[in-house]
Design a protein around this motif. Structure first.
Motif, PDB file in Angstrom:
ATOM      1  N   SER A  83      45.229  43.381  37.784  1.00 14.08           N
ATOM      2  CA  SER A  83      43.866  42.869  37.637  1.00 14.08           C
ATOM      3  C   SER A  83      43.618  42.618  36.153  1.00 14.08           C
ATOM      4  CB  SER A  83      42.866  43.892  38.186  1.00 14.08           C
ATOM      5  OG  SER A  83      41.541  43.487  37.901  1.00 14.08           O
ATOM      6  N   LEU A  84      43.189  41.408  35.842  1.00 12.78           N
ATOM      7  CA  LEU A  84      42.959  41.027  34.441  1.00 12.78           C
ATOM      8  C   LEU A  84      41.561  40.455  34.270  1.00 12.78           C
ATOM      9  CD1 LEU A  84      46.127  38.942  33.515  1.00 12.78           C
ATOM     10  CD2 LEU A  84      45.483  41.141  32.526  1.00 12.78           C
ATOM     11  N   GLU A  85      40.946  40.756  33.155  1.00  8.47           N
ATOM     12  CA  GLU A  85      39.702  40.079  32.753  1.00  8.47           C
ATOM     13  C   GLU A  85      39.932  39.703  31.299  1.00  8.47           C
ATOM     14  OE1 GLU A  85      36.324  38.762  31.350  1.00  8.47           O
ATOM     15  OE2 GLU A  85      36.607  40.827  30.713  1.00  8.47           O
ATOM     16  N   VAL A  86      39.920  38.417  31.003  1.00  2.82           N
ATOM     17  CA  VAL A  86      40.407  37.983  29.697  1.00  2.82           C
ATOM     18  C   VAL A  86      39.308  37.647  28.687  1.00  2.82           C
ATOM     19  CG1 VAL A  86      42.642  37.182  30.537  1.00  2.82           C
ATOM     20  CG2 VAL A  86      40.714  35.595  30.514  1.00  2.82           C
ATOM     21  N   TRP A  87      38.041  37.766  29.097  1.00  2.00           N
ATOM     22  CA  TRP A  87      36.975  37.461  28.121  1.00  2.00           C
ATOM     23  C   TRP A  87      36.694  38.702  27.269  1.00  2.00           C
ATOM     24  CZ3 TRP A  87      35.748  32.610  27.130  1.00  2.00           C
ATOM     25  CH2 TRP A  87      34.658  32.365  26.293  1.00  2.00           C
ATOM     26  N   HIS A  88      36.451  39.834  27.951  1.00  5.99           N
ATOM     27  CA  HIS A  88      36.284  41.098  27.214  1.00  5.99           C
ATOM     28  C   HIS A  88      37.591  41.863  27.143  1.00  5.99           C
ATOM     29  CE1 HIS A  88      32.268  40.082  28.741  1.00  5.99           C
ATOM     30  NE2 HIS A  88      31.879  40.507  27.549  1.00  5.99           N
ATOM     31  N   TYR A  89      38.531  41.428  27.846  1.00  2.48           N
ATOM     32  CA  TYR A  89      39.876  41.947  28.021  1.00  2.48           C
ATOM     33  C   TYR A  89      39.946  43.351  28.597  1.00  2.48           C
ATOM     34  CZ  TYR A  89      44.704  42.483  28.274  1.00  2.48           C
ATOM     35  OH  TYR A  89      45.938  42.682  28.824  1.00  2.48           O
ATOM     36  N   HIS A  90      40.188  43.375  29.886  1.00  4.48           N
ATOM     37  CA  HIS A  90      40.591  44.584  30.600  1.00  4.48           C
ATOM     38  C   HIS A  90      41.860  44.190  31.342  1.00  4.48           C
ATOM     39  CE1 HIS A  90      36.319  46.386  31.217  1.00  4.48           C
ATOM     40  NE2 HIS A  90      36.262  45.477  30.292  1.00  4.48           N
ATOM     41  N   SER A  91      42.806  45.065  31.410  1.00 11.11           N
ATOM     42  CA  SER A  91      43.954  44.810  32.289  1.00 11.11           C
ATOM     43  C   SER A  91      44.357  46.108  32.963  1.00 11.11           C
ATOM     44  CB  SER A  91      45.134  44.235  31.515  1.00 11.11           C
ATOM     45  OG  SER A  91      45.765  45.229  30.748  1.00 11.11           O
ATOM     46  N   MET A  92      44.698  46.027  34.209  1.00 11.79           N
ATOM     47  CA  MET A  92      45.143  47.196  34.974  1.00 11.79           C
ATOM     48  C   MET A  92      46.215  46.738  35.948  1.00 11.79           C
ATOM     49  SD  MET A  92      41.422  48.360  36.330  1.00 11.79           S
ATOM     50  CE  MET A  92      40.055  47.459  35.622  1.00 11.79           C
ATOM     51  N   ASN A  93      47.244  47.533  36.057  1.00 13.32           N
ATOM     52  CA  ASN A  93      48.229  47.290  37.107  1.00 13.32           C
ATOM     53  C   ASN A  93      48.178  48.506  38.022  1.00 13.32           C
ATOM     54  OD1 ASN A  93      50.226  45.660  38.326  1.00 13.32           O
ATOM     55  ND2 ASN A  93      51.792  47.061  37.589  1.00 13.32           N
ATOM     56  N   LEU A  94      47.545  48.324  39.172  1.00  9.33           N
ATOM     57  CA  LEU A  94      47.243  49.460  40.047  1.00  9.33           C
ATOM     58  C   LEU A  94      48.265  49.571  41.168  1.00  9.33           C
ATOM     59  CD1 LEU A  94      43.514  48.550  40.037  1.00  9.33           C
ATOM     60  CD2 LEU A  94      44.453  50.619  39.018  1.00  9.33           C
ATOM     61  N   LYS A  95      48.479  50.808  41.579  1.00  8.52           N
ATOM     62  CA  LYS A  95      49.439  51.075  42.655  1.00  8.52           C
ATOM     63  C   LYS A  95      49.054  50.336  43.933  1.00  8.52           C
ATOM     64  CE  LYS A  95      49.533  55.502  43.518  1.00  8.52           C
ATOM     65  NZ  LYS A  95      49.636  56.961  43.442  1.00  8.52           N
ATOM     66  N   LEU A  96      50.039  49.769  44.603  1.00  2.79           N
ATOM     67  CA  LEU A  96      49.776  49.258  45.953  1.00  2.79           C
ATOM     68  C   LEU A  96      49.854  50.442  46.913  1.00  2.79           C
ATOM     69  CD1 LEU A  96      51.878  45.976  46.124  1.00  2.79           C
ATOM     70  CD2 LEU A  96      49.400  46.171  46.084  1.00  2.79           C
ATOM     71  N   PRO A  97      48.976  50.473  47.886  1.00  8.79           N
ATOM     72  CA  PRO A  97      48.994  51.603  48.821  1.00  8.79           C
ATOM     73  C   PRO A  97      50.125  51.476  49.831  1.00  8.79           C
ATOM     74  CG  PRO A  97      47.419  49.983  49.548  1.00  8.79           C
ATOM     75  CD  PRO A  97      47.956  49.472  48.236  1.00  8.79           C
ATOM     76  N   GLU A  98      50.351  52.533  50.563  1.00 14.16           N
ATOM     77  CA  GLU A  98      51.164  52.437  51.761  1.00 14.16           C
ATOM     78  C   GLU A  98      50.407  51.535  52.747  1.00 14.16           C
ATOM     79  OE1 GLU A  98      54.185  53.998  52.649  1.00 14.16           O
ATOM     80  OE2 GLU A  98      54.187  54.181  50.454  1.00 14.16           O
ATOM     81  N   PRO A  99      51.122  50.865  53.634  1.00 19.45           N
ATOM     82  CA  PRO A  99      50.405  50.074  54.653  1.00 19.45           C
ATOM     83  C   PRO A  99      49.400  50.941  55.409  1.00 19.45           C
ATOM     84  CG  PRO A  99      52.743  49.590  54.721  1.00 19.45           C
ATOM     85  CD  PRO A  99      52.578  50.718  53.749  1.00 19.45           C
ATOM     86  N   ARG A 100      48.216  50.378  55.662  1.00 18.08           N
ATOM     87  CA  ARG A 100      47.215  51.142  56.425  1.00 18.08           C
ATOM     88  C   ARG A 100      47.756  51.445  57.815  1.00 18.08           C
ATOM     89  NH1 ARG A 100      41.136  48.673  55.236  1.00 18.08           N
ATOM     90  NH2 ARG A 100      41.215  48.999  52.997  1.00 18.08           N
ATOM     91  N   LYS A 101      47.460  52.642  58.296  1.00 18.70           N
ATOM     92  CA  LYS A 101      48.007  53.064  59.591  1.00 18.70           C
ATOM     93  C   LYS A 101      47.588  52.138  60.727  1.00 18.70           C
ATOM     94  CE  LYS A 101      48.337  58.006  58.514  1.00 18.70           C
ATOM     95  NZ  LYS A 101      47.620  58.104  57.246  1.00 18.70           N
TER      96      LYS A 101
END
Lengths: 91, 360
Positions: B244-262
Protein backbone atom coordinates in the motif's frame (compact mmCIF):
# COMPACT_ATOMS: atom_id res chain seq x y z
CA UNK A 1 0.15 3.31 26.00
CA UNK A 2 0.40 5.22 22.75
CA UNK A 3 0.02 3.71 19.30
CA UNK A 4 0.34 5.35 15.92
CA UNK A 5 -2.72 5.45 13.70
CA UNK A 6 -2.60 6.07 9.96
CA UNK A 7 -5.58 6.71 7.68
CA UNK A 8 -5.83 7.24 3.91
CA UNK A 9 -5.54 10.79 2.64
CA UNK A 10 -8.99 10.43 1.08
CA UNK A 11 -10.73 10.21 4.45
CA UNK A 12 -8.37 12.46 6.40
CA UNK A 13 -11.08 15.15 6.40
CA UNK A 14 -12.59 12.97 9.17
CA UNK A 15 -9.40 13.16 11.26
CA UNK A 16 -8.83 16.93 11.11
CA UNK A 17 -6.66 16.59 8.03
CA UNK A 18 -4.15 14.29 9.63
CA UNK A 19 -3.11 11.03 7.98
CA UNK A 20 -0.90 9.93 10.89
CA UNK A 21 -1.53 10.65 14.56
CA UNK A 22 -1.04 9.13 18.03
CA UNK A 23 -3.81 7.53 20.09
CA UNK A 24 -3.70 6.57 23.78
CA UNK A 25 -5.24 3.19 24.56
CA UNK A 26 -4.64 0.19 26.78
CA UNK A 27 -5.71 -2.50 24.34
CA UNK A 28 -6.40 -2.87 20.64
CA UNK A 29 -10.14 -3.17 21.32
CA UNK A 30 -10.02 0.11 23.25
CA UNK A 31 -8.02 1.77 20.48
CA UNK A 32 -10.64 0.79 17.88
CA UNK A 33 -13.41 2.16 20.11
CA UNK A 34 -11.55 5.40 20.86
CA UNK A 35 -10.68 5.94 17.22
CA UNK A 36 -14.32 6.37 16.19
CA UNK A 37 -15.25 8.16 19.42
CA UNK A 38 -12.47 10.70 18.89
CA UNK A 39 -13.19 11.03 15.18
CA UNK A 40 -16.92 10.23 14.82
CA UNK A 41 -17.01 11.11 11.11
CA UNK A 42 -14.70 8.16 10.54
CA UNK A 43 -17.31 5.64 11.70
CA UNK A 44 -19.37 5.60 8.50
CA UNK A 45 -16.26 5.01 6.41
CA UNK A 46 -15.07 2.08 8.51
CA UNK A 47 -18.26 0.31 9.61
CA UNK A 48 -21.54 -0.59 7.96
CA UNK A 49 -25.00 -0.16 9.49
CA UNK A 50 -24.61 -3.48 11.32
CA UNK A 51 -21.37 -2.32 12.93
CA UNK A 52 -19.19 -4.66 10.88
CA UNK A 53 -16.02 -3.46 9.18
CA UNK A 54 -16.87 -2.55 5.61
CA UNK A 55 -15.68 -5.12 3.12
CA UNK A 56 -13.31 -2.83 1.23
CA UNK A 57 -11.80 -1.51 4.49
CA UNK A 58 -8.74 -3.23 5.93
CA UNK A 59 -7.78 -2.51 9.52
CA UNK A 60 -4.26 -3.66 10.27
CA UNK A 61 -2.79 -3.98 13.74
CA UNK A 62 0.92 -3.99 12.98
CA UNK A 63 1.23 -6.76 10.35
CA UNK A 64 -2.11 -8.42 11.01
CA UNK A 65 -5.54 -7.63 9.63
CA UNK A 66 -7.76 -7.46 12.71
CA UNK A 67 -10.28 -9.64 10.88
CA UNK A 68 -7.84 -12.56 11.31
CA UNK A 69 -7.29 -12.02 15.06
CA UNK A 70 -9.16 -14.25 17.49
CA UNK A 71 -9.07 -11.70 20.28
CA UNK A 72 -8.83 -7.89 20.21
CA UNK A 73 -7.98 -7.55 23.91
CA UNK A 74 -4.32 -7.28 23.06
CA UNK A 75 -2.27 -4.94 25.28
CA UNK A 76 -0.76 -2.08 23.27
CA UNK A 77 3.04 -2.20 23.17
CA UNK A 78 5.42 0.69 22.45
CA UNK A 79 5.75 1.22 18.70
CA UNK A 80 2.45 -0.49 17.82
CA UNK A 81 0.62 0.72 14.73
CA UNK A 82 -3.03 0.73 13.70
CA UNK A 83 -3.43 1.22 9.98
CA UNK A 84 -6.67 2.01 8.21
CA UNK A 85 -6.61 1.01 4.54
CA UNK A 86 -9.23 1.08 1.84
CA UNK A 87 -8.91 -1.39 -1.01
CA UNK A 88 -8.23 0.67 -4.11
CA UNK A 89 -10.46 0.11 -7.11
CA UNK A 90 -9.35 2.76 -9.61
CA UNK A 91 -7.06 2.01 -12.47
CA UNK B 1 20.93 31.85 -24.47
CA UNK B 2 20.46 28.55 -26.24
CA UNK B 3 18.70 28.77 -29.53
CA UNK B 4 16.13 26.10 -30.29
CA UNK B 5 16.41 25.13 -33.96
CA UNK B 6 13.17 25.22 -35.91
CA UNK B 7 12.25 22.29 -38.18
CA UNK B 8 13.22 24.41 -41.20
CA UNK B 9 16.66 25.15 -39.80
CA UNK B 10 19.33 23.78 -42.13
CA UNK B 11 21.25 22.41 -39.16
CA UNK B 12 18.42 19.97 -38.46
CA UNK B 13 18.73 16.83 -40.60
CA UNK B 14 15.84 16.45 -43.01
CA UNK B 15 13.27 13.91 -41.97
CA UNK B 16 13.45 10.73 -43.97
CA UNK B 17 13.20 7.02 -43.68
CA UNK B 18 16.39 5.24 -42.87
CA UNK B 19 16.76 1.70 -44.05
CA UNK B 20 16.54 -0.26 -40.83
CA UNK B 21 18.02 -3.65 -40.27
CA UNK B 22 15.81 -5.91 -38.18
CA UNK B 23 16.51 -5.49 -34.49
CA UNK B 24 18.00 -8.65 -33.05
CA UNK B 25 16.99 -10.00 -29.64
CA UNK B 26 20.58 -9.49 -28.46
CA UNK B 27 20.35 -5.79 -29.31
CA UNK B 28 16.91 -5.30 -27.90
CA UNK B 29 17.22 -7.17 -24.62
CA UNK B 30 20.92 -6.70 -23.87
CA UNK B 31 20.41 -4.53 -20.78
CA UNK B 32 17.74 -6.83 -19.41
CA UNK B 33 19.75 -10.02 -19.90
CA UNK B 34 22.78 -8.37 -18.27
CA UNK B 35 20.64 -8.19 -15.15
CA UNK B 36 21.76 -11.42 -13.47
CA UNK B 37 18.40 -12.64 -12.08
CA UNK B 38 17.06 -12.62 -15.66
CA UNK B 39 20.04 -13.51 -17.83
CA UNK B 40 19.71 -15.27 -21.22
CA UNK B 41 17.66 -18.15 -19.79
CA UNK B 42 15.24 -15.74 -18.09
CA UNK B 43 14.87 -13.88 -21.37
CA UNK B 44 13.98 -17.12 -23.13
CA UNK B 45 11.32 -17.75 -20.50
CA UNK B 46 9.92 -14.24 -20.85
CA UNK B 47 9.81 -14.66 -24.62
CA UNK B 48 7.74 -17.82 -24.31
CA UNK B 49 5.29 -16.37 -21.76
CA UNK B 50 1.67 -15.60 -22.58
CA UNK B 51 0.20 -12.72 -20.62
CA UNK B 52 -3.31 -11.28 -20.42
CA UNK B 53 -3.95 -7.68 -19.37
CA UNK B 54 -7.57 -6.76 -18.73
CA UNK B 55 -8.24 -3.02 -18.86
CA UNK B 56 -6.13 -0.73 -21.03
CA UNK B 57 -6.55 2.42 -18.99
CA UNK B 58 -3.85 3.97 -16.86
CA UNK B 59 -2.57 0.79 -15.21
CA UNK B 60 -3.05 -1.33 -18.31
CA UNK B 61 -1.09 0.91 -20.67
CA UNK B 62 1.91 1.02 -18.33
CA UNK B 63 1.71 -2.75 -17.81
CA UNK B 64 1.46 -3.39 -21.55
CA UNK B 65 4.43 -1.14 -22.27
CA UNK B 66 6.54 -3.03 -19.74
CA UNK B 67 5.45 -6.44 -21.03
CA UNK B 68 6.04 -5.61 -24.68
CA UNK B 69 9.39 -3.94 -24.08
CA UNK B 70 10.44 -6.91 -21.93
CA UNK B 71 9.58 -9.17 -24.86
CA UNK B 72 6.78 -11.46 -23.72
CA UNK B 73 5.85 -14.06 -26.30
CA UNK B 74 2.15 -13.26 -26.48
CA UNK B 75 0.26 -10.33 -25.02
CA UNK B 76 -3.53 -10.37 -25.06
CA UNK B 77 -5.10 -7.01 -24.16
CA UNK B 78 -8.79 -6.57 -23.51
CA UNK B 79 -10.73 -3.35 -23.06
CA UNK B 80 -14.35 -2.34 -23.64
CA UNK B 81 -13.88 1.42 -23.91
CA UNK B 82 -12.58 4.03 -26.35
CA UNK B 83 -10.05 6.83 -25.93
CA UNK B 84 -11.37 10.10 -24.50
CA UNK B 85 -9.67 13.45 -23.76
CA UNK B 86 -9.53 12.85 -19.98
CA UNK B 87 -7.44 9.72 -20.59
CA UNK B 88 -4.44 11.58 -22.03
CA UNK B 89 -3.22 12.89 -18.65
CA UNK B 90 -2.11 9.40 -17.57
CA UNK B 91 -2.87 6.66 -20.09
CA UNK B 92 0.55 6.64 -21.63
CA UNK B 93 0.00 4.82 -24.91
CA UNK B 94 -2.62 7.24 -26.27
CA UNK B 95 -2.44 10.57 -28.09
CA UNK B 96 -4.72 13.24 -29.50
CA UNK B 97 -5.19 11.37 -32.77
CA UNK B 98 -6.63 8.42 -30.88
CA UNK B 99 -9.13 10.77 -29.23
CA UNK B 100 -10.05 12.41 -32.53
CA UNK B 101 -10.57 8.99 -34.10
CA UNK B 102 -12.53 7.70 -31.09
CA UNK B 103 -10.44 4.55 -31.29
CA UNK B 104 -11.16 1.65 -28.97
CA UNK B 105 -8.39 1.47 -26.42
CA UNK B 106 -7.45 -2.09 -27.34
CA UNK B 107 -7.00 -1.03 -30.98
CA UNK B 108 -5.07 2.18 -30.24
CA UNK B 109 -2.85 0.43 -27.70
CA UNK B 110 -2.28 -2.53 -30.04
CA UNK B 111 -1.04 -0.19 -32.77
CA UNK B 112 1.40 1.59 -30.46
CA UNK B 113 2.65 -1.64 -28.93
CA UNK B 114 3.27 -3.19 -32.36
CA UNK B 115 5.57 -0.27 -33.19
CA UNK B 116 7.49 -0.77 -29.94
CA UNK B 117 8.22 -4.48 -30.39
CA UNK B 118 7.12 -6.28 -33.53
CA UNK B 119 8.38 -9.61 -32.17
CA UNK B 120 5.55 -9.80 -29.64
CA UNK B 121 2.42 -11.63 -30.72
CA UNK B 122 -0.29 -9.09 -29.89
CA UNK B 123 -3.91 -10.03 -29.47
CA UNK B 124 -6.02 -6.89 -28.92
CA UNK B 125 -9.66 -7.59 -28.11
CA UNK B 126 -12.41 -4.94 -27.88
CA UNK B 127 -14.78 -6.49 -25.41
CA UNK B 128 -16.24 -6.39 -21.97
CA UNK B 129 -15.13 -9.18 -19.66
CA UNK B 130 -18.16 -11.12 -18.45
CA UNK B 131 -18.86 -14.40 -16.70
CA UNK B 132 -19.49 -15.82 -20.17
CA UNK B 133 -16.09 -15.02 -21.69
CA UNK B 134 -13.67 -14.62 -18.75
CA UNK B 135 -12.33 -18.16 -18.86
CA UNK B 136 -12.17 -18.18 -22.65
CA UNK B 137 -10.05 -15.01 -22.62
CA UNK B 138 -7.59 -16.86 -20.36
CA UNK B 139 -7.15 -19.79 -22.74
CA UNK B 140 -3.43 -20.47 -23.18
CA UNK B 141 -2.51 -17.69 -20.72
CA UNK B 142 0.21 -18.07 -18.04
CA UNK B 143 -0.33 -14.85 -16.09
CA UNK B 144 -3.12 -12.27 -15.69
CA UNK B 145 -2.37 -8.62 -14.90
CA UNK B 146 -5.04 -6.36 -13.50
CA UNK B 147 -5.56 -3.10 -15.37
CA UNK B 148 -9.23 -2.77 -14.46
CA UNK B 149 -10.98 0.08 -12.70
CA UNK B 150 -13.66 -1.70 -10.68
CA UNK B 151 -13.98 -4.52 -8.16
CA UNK B 152 -16.67 -6.33 -10.06
CA UNK B 153 -14.35 -7.14 -12.97
CA UNK B 154 -11.45 -7.82 -10.60
CA UNK B 155 -13.45 -10.40 -8.70
CA UNK B 156 -14.45 -11.99 -11.98
CA UNK B 157 -10.78 -12.23 -13.00
CA UNK B 158 -9.87 -13.44 -9.51
CA UNK B 159 -12.42 -16.24 -9.64
CA UNK B 160 -11.48 -17.30 -13.17
CA UNK B 161 -7.76 -17.25 -12.32
CA UNK B 162 -8.21 -19.31 -9.16
CA UNK B 163 -10.43 -21.77 -11.00
CA UNK B 164 -7.84 -22.21 -13.75
CA UNK B 165 -4.75 -22.00 -11.50
CA UNK B 166 -3.35 -18.85 -13.12
CA UNK B 167 -1.53 -16.23 -10.99
CA UNK B 168 -3.30 -12.86 -10.81
CA UNK B 169 -1.49 -9.60 -10.09
CA UNK B 170 -3.93 -7.15 -8.51
CA UNK B 171 -3.26 -3.43 -8.82
CA UNK B 172 -5.37 -0.37 -8.07
CA UNK B 173 -4.71 3.36 -7.96
CA UNK B 174 -6.77 6.43 -7.13
CA UNK B 175 -5.94 9.92 -5.89
CA UNK B 176 -2.29 9.59 -4.79
CA UNK B 177 -2.64 6.11 -3.34
CA UNK B 178 -2.38 2.61 -4.68
CA UNK B 179 -2.23 -1.06 -3.79
CA UNK B 180 -0.89 -4.19 -5.36
CA UNK B 181 -0.55 -7.87 -4.50
CA UNK B 182 0.39 -10.99 -6.40
CA UNK B 183 -2.20 -13.68 -5.74
CA UNK B 184 -1.19 -17.22 -6.59
CA UNK B 185 -3.69 -20.12 -6.56
CA UNK B 186 -2.64 -22.79 -4.09
CA UNK B 187 -0.05 -20.50 -2.48
CA UNK B 188 -1.72 -17.27 -1.32
CA UNK B 189 -5.18 -16.08 -0.44
CA UNK B 190 -7.29 -14.65 -3.24
CA UNK B 191 -8.61 -11.12 -3.75
CA UNK B 192 -12.00 -12.14 -2.37
CA UNK B 193 -10.30 -13.07 0.94
CA UNK B 194 -9.03 -9.49 1.12
CA UNK B 195 -12.03 -7.45 0.00
CA UNK B 196 -15.05 -9.75 0.18
CA UNK B 197 -17.54 -8.74 -2.47
CA UNK B 198 -15.84 -5.37 -2.91
CA UNK B 199 -18.60 -3.38 -1.25
CA UNK B 200 -18.38 -0.71 -3.93
CA UNK B 201 -14.88 0.43 -2.96
CA UNK B 202 -16.26 3.33 -0.95
CA UNK B 203 -17.24 5.18 -4.11
CA UNK B 204 -13.73 6.46 -4.61
CA UNK B 205 -12.80 6.22 -8.25
CA UNK B 206 -10.49 8.18 -10.52
CA UNK B 207 -13.58 9.99 -11.79
CA UNK B 208 -14.85 11.08 -8.40
CA UNK B 209 -11.68 11.93 -6.45
CA UNK B 210 -9.13 12.17 -9.27
CA UNK B 211 -5.75 10.56 -9.71
CA UNK B 212 -2.22 11.70 -10.43
CA UNK B 213 -0.30 9.86 -13.12
CA UNK B 214 2.80 8.93 -11.10
CA UNK B 215 0.92 6.71 -8.62
CA UNK B 216 -0.50 4.73 -11.52
CA UNK B 217 2.91 4.29 -13.11
CA UNK B 218 4.39 3.25 -9.77
CA UNK B 219 1.72 0.65 -8.97
CA UNK B 220 1.74 -0.78 -12.51
CA UNK B 221 5.52 -0.95 -12.37
CA UNK B 222 5.39 -2.89 -9.10
CA UNK B 223 2.93 -5.26 -10.80
CA UNK B 224 5.31 -5.59 -13.75
CA UNK B 225 8.26 -6.44 -11.49
CA UNK B 226 6.33 -9.33 -9.94
CA UNK B 227 5.28 -10.42 -13.43
CA UNK B 228 8.93 -10.53 -14.55
CA UNK B 229 9.90 -12.59 -11.49
CA UNK B 230 7.09 -15.01 -12.22
CA UNK B 231 7.99 -15.34 -15.89
CA UNK B 232 11.66 -16.08 -15.20
CA UNK B 233 10.69 -18.52 -12.45
CA UNK B 234 12.28 -16.64 -9.55
CA UNK B 235 9.55 -17.35 -6.97
CA UNK B 236 12.07 -16.84 -4.15
CA UNK B 237 12.40 -13.17 -5.08
CA UNK B 238 8.67 -12.54 -4.90
CA UNK B 239 7.85 -9.49 -2.77
CA UNK B 240 4.83 -11.15 -1.22
CA UNK B 241 2.28 -9.22 0.79
CA UNK B 242 -0.12 -6.42 0.03
CA UNK B 243 1.76 -3.26 -0.86
CA UNK B 244 0.00 0.00 0.00
CA UNK B 245 1.49 3.32 -1.09
CA UNK B 246 0.46 6.95 -0.70
CA UNK B 247 2.86 9.17 -2.58
CA UNK B 248 1.70 12.70 -1.74
CA UNK B 249 2.49 12.61 1.98
CA UNK B 250 4.37 9.38 1.47
CA UNK B 251 3.34 6.34 3.43
CA UNK B 252 4.32 2.87 2.33
CA UNK B 253 3.49 -0.47 3.88
CA UNK B 254 3.94 -4.01 2.70
CA UNK B 255 1.45 -5.98 4.77
CA UNK B 256 1.21 -9.72 5.26
CA UNK B 257 -1.30 -11.55 3.12
CA UNK B 258 -3.57 -13.68 5.28
CA UNK B 259 -4.20 -17.36 5.02
CA UNK B 260 -7.20 -18.02 2.78
CA UNK B 261 -10.43 -17.38 4.68
CA UNK B 262 -11.96 -20.62 5.89
CA UNK B 263 -15.26 -19.80 4.19
CA UNK B 264 -13.89 -18.14 1.05
CA UNK B 265 -16.17 -19.27 -1.79
CA UNK B 266 -13.35 -18.91 -4.29
CA UNK B 267 -10.12 -20.30 -2.91
CA UNK B 268 -11.58 -22.63 -0.23
CA UNK B 269 -15.02 -23.73 -1.37
CA UNK B 270 -14.20 -23.51 -5.10
CA UNK B 271 -17.59 -22.10 -6.01
CA UNK B 272 -16.28 -19.06 -7.96
CA UNK B 273 -19.41 -16.93 -7.51
CA UNK B 274 -18.39 -14.18 -9.94
CA UNK B 275 -18.46 -16.73 -12.76
CA UNK B 276 -22.07 -17.51 -11.89
CA UNK B 277 -23.24 -13.87 -11.96
CA UNK B 278 -25.72 -12.63 -14.52
CA UNK B 279 -23.83 -11.33 -17.53
CA UNK B 280 -26.85 -9.35 -18.64
CA UNK B 281 -26.69 -6.94 -15.71
CA UNK B 282 -26.27 -3.30 -16.62
CA UNK B 283 -22.93 -2.07 -15.29
CA UNK B 284 -22.13 1.45 -14.19
CA UNK B 285 -18.61 2.26 -15.30
CA UNK B 286 -16.10 3.85 -12.97
CA UNK B 287 -18.43 6.59 -11.76
CA UNK B 288 -18.29 8.65 -14.92
CA UNK B 289 -21.90 8.82 -15.91
CA UNK B 290 -21.85 5.76 -18.13
CA UNK B 291 -24.01 2.67 -18.01
CA UNK B 292 -23.24 -0.33 -20.17
CA UNK B 293 -25.93 -2.59 -21.54
CA UNK B 294 -25.00 -5.86 -23.19
CA UNK B 295 -27.37 -6.66 -25.99
CA UNK B 296 -27.95 -10.17 -27.28
CA UNK B 297 -27.25 -9.46 -30.96
CA UNK B 298 -24.22 -7.95 -32.75
CA UNK B 299 -24.58 -4.55 -34.42
CA UNK B 300 -24.02 -3.84 -38.11
CA UNK B 301 -22.75 -0.29 -37.55
CA UNK B 302 -23.42 0.89 -41.09
CA UNK B 303 -27.04 -0.19 -40.87
CA UNK B 304 -27.41 1.43 -37.46
CA UNK B 305 -25.96 4.68 -38.76
CA UNK B 306 -28.74 4.82 -41.35
CA UNK B 307 -31.32 3.90 -38.76
CA UNK B 308 -30.32 6.49 -36.15
CA UNK B 309 -29.28 9.38 -38.41
CA UNK B 310 -32.81 10.84 -38.79
CA UNK B 311 -33.20 11.33 -35.03
CA UNK B 312 -29.63 11.74 -33.71
CA UNK B 313 -26.27 13.19 -34.65
CA UNK B 314 -24.30 10.10 -35.63
CA UNK B 315 -20.59 9.50 -36.17
CA UNK B 316 -18.96 6.20 -36.91
CA UNK B 317 -15.56 4.54 -37.32
CA UNK B 318 -14.83 0.86 -38.02
CA UNK B 319 -14.99 0.05 -34.31
CA UNK B 320 -17.94 1.96 -32.89
CA UNK B 321 -20.83 4.30 -33.59
CA UNK B 322 -21.70 7.36 -31.49
CA UNK B 323 -25.18 8.82 -31.45
CA UNK B 324 -25.80 12.14 -29.71
CA UNK B 325 -29.40 11.93 -28.54
CA UNK B 326 -31.83 14.86 -28.52
CA UNK B 327 -32.38 14.08 -24.81
CA UNK B 328 -28.77 15.08 -24.12
CA UNK B 329 -27.26 11.65 -23.52
CA UNK B 330 -25.07 9.73 -25.92
CA UNK B 331 -25.22 6.12 -27.07
CA UNK B 332 -22.08 4.30 -28.15
CA UNK B 333 -22.71 1.07 -30.05
CA UNK B 334 -20.05 -1.62 -30.49
CA UNK B 335 -20.19 -4.44 -33.06
CA UNK B 336 -20.26 -7.06 -30.28
CA UNK B 337 -23.71 -5.89 -29.16
CA UNK B 338 -22.65 -3.63 -26.29
CA UNK B 339 -24.07 -0.17 -25.80
CA UNK B 340 -22.65 2.52 -23.56
CA UNK B 341 -25.23 5.04 -22.40
CA UNK B 342 -23.25 8.14 -21.49
CA UNK B 343 -24.59 11.07 -19.51
CA UNK B 344 -26.42 9.11 -16.82
CA UNK B 345 -25.56 6.90 -13.87
CA UNK B 346 -29.13 5.71 -13.53
CA UNK B 347 -29.52 2.18 -14.96
CA UNK B 348 -33.27 2.59 -15.44
CA UNK B 349 -32.78 5.84 -17.38
CA UNK B 350 -30.12 4.08 -19.45
CA UNK B 351 -32.46 1.17 -20.11
CA UNK B 352 -35.22 3.60 -21.15
CA UNK B 353 -32.96 5.29 -23.71
CA UNK B 354 -31.66 1.91 -24.88
CA UNK B 355 -35.19 0.66 -25.42
CA UNK B 356 -36.20 3.91 -27.15
CA UNK B 357 -33.38 3.90 -29.71
CA UNK B 358 -32.06 0.36 -29.88
CA UNK B 359 -35.08 -1.67 -28.84
CA UNK B 360 -35.16 -4.48 -26.35
Amino acid sequence: MQLEVSVPLLISDCTRGRTRFPLEAGTLAEALRLLVETYPLLRVHLYNEQGNVREHVLLYYNDDNIAWLDDLDIPIQPGDKLRVLQAVSGG
Amino acid sequence: MNEIPSPSDKRVPAAGRMIMQPITPNQRYSRQTLFAPIGPEGQRRISSSRVLIVGMGALGTVLASHMVRAGVGTLRIVDRDYVEPSNLQRQMLYDEEDVAGALPKAVAAGRKLARINSDVQLDPIVSDVTPLNAEKLMKGIDLVLDGTDNFRTRLLLNDACFKKGIPFVYGGAVSAQGMTAMLVPGETCCLRCLIGSGDGGGGQTCDTVGVIAPIVDIIASFQAVEALKHMVGDAGARRGGLLSLEVWHYHSMNLKLPEPRKDCPTCRLRQYPALEADAEDAATLCGRETVQIQGARPFDLEAWERRLAPSCTVSRNPFLLRAELPEGERLVLFPDGRVLVQGTEDPSRARTLYDRYVGS
